[in-house]
Design a protein around this motif. Structure first.
Motif, PDB file in Angstrom:
ATOM      1  N   GLN A  18       0.865  -1.169   0.000  1.00 41.25           N
ATOM      2  CA  GLN A  18       0.000   0.000   0.000  1.00 41.25           C
ATOM      3  C   GLN A  18       0.901   1.218   0.000  1.00 41.25           C
ATOM      4  O   GLN A  18       2.043   1.157   0.492  1.00 41.25           O
ATOM      5  N   TRP A 122      -3.582   4.765   3.928  1.00 44.80           N
ATOM      6  CA  TRP A 122      -2.965   3.844   2.981  1.00 44.80           C
ATOM      7  C   TRP A 122      -3.925   3.597   1.822  1.00 44.80           C
ATOM      8  O   TRP A 122      -5.132   3.483   2.031  1.00 44.80           O
ATOM      9  N   ASP A 124      -4.467   0.829  -1.284  1.00 43.73           N
ATOM     10  CA  ASP A 124      -4.027  -0.444  -1.863  1.00 43.73           C
ATOM     11  C   ASP A 124      -3.430  -0.209  -3.246  1.00 43.73           C
ATOM     12  O   ASP A 124      -3.951   0.589  -4.033  1.00 43.73           O
ATOM     13  N   TRP A 125      -2.359  -0.912  -3.538  1.00 47.94           N
ATOM     14  CA  TRP A 125      -1.637  -0.755  -4.797  1.00 47.94           C
ATOM     15  C   TRP A 125      -2.569  -0.915  -6.005  1.00 47.94           C
ATOM     16  O   TRP A 125      -2.460  -0.181  -6.982  1.00 47.94           O
TER      17      TRP A 125
END
Length: 149
Positions: A18, A122, A124-125
């Motif tokens: 993240q 954060w 998430d990618w």
């Protein structure tokens, strides 16, 4: 008269892949950007990123590598008179990460009379992209991160 505003930002990934972003309320506007801030006179860019993360996140970091420096003209979104030069570094924590994390974008109160509030979260990618951030240079960096990492 030329006026330059040098900004220094840190990119942090966690073990869950993240990326950390900062949601900020600044002078009536809402911005999602990378954590960091302005270079002070007499300070180097590496010292700046360490100081900014300590001030904003109570987080000790070290620089892993240079990611990007602005290579195009960008006028400031805030004063419309200064040219922004932004420098981005990949950072890693050297102290436990203890900053409070927002669960949703801009999930904070704005007290009466306060002009700046910030919080981090954060992303998430898989959900992270240029659309995740607000400022033009950050969008370039987000696209670069997606292609590089």
């Amino acid at each position: 008269m030329s006026c330059f505003n040098v900004r220094v930002y840190g990119i942090l990934f966690n073990e869950q892949k993240q990326v950390l972003v900062s949601d900020e309320y600044i002078r009536g506007g809402y911005y999602t950007k990378f954590p960091g801030g302005g270079l002070e006179f007499g300070e180097g860019t590496l010292d700046c990123i360490v100081r900014e993360w300590q001030e904003e996140l109570t987080q000790e970091v070290e620089v892993v590598e240079h990611i990007y420096t602005t290579d195009f003209f960008q006028i400031s979104a805030f004063d419309n008179t200064s040219q922004i030069i932004s420098i981005y570094y990949l950072v890693r924590p050297v102290s436990p990460f203890t900053a409070p994390i927002l669960n949703q974008p801009f999930d904070f109160e704005i007290p009466e009379g306060i002009t700046e509030v910030e919080g981090v979260r954060w992303i998430d990618w898989e959900q992270f992209s240029a659309d995740s951030v607000t400022l033009p240079i950050d969008k370039v960096v987000a696209t670069l991160l997606k292609s590089k990492y």
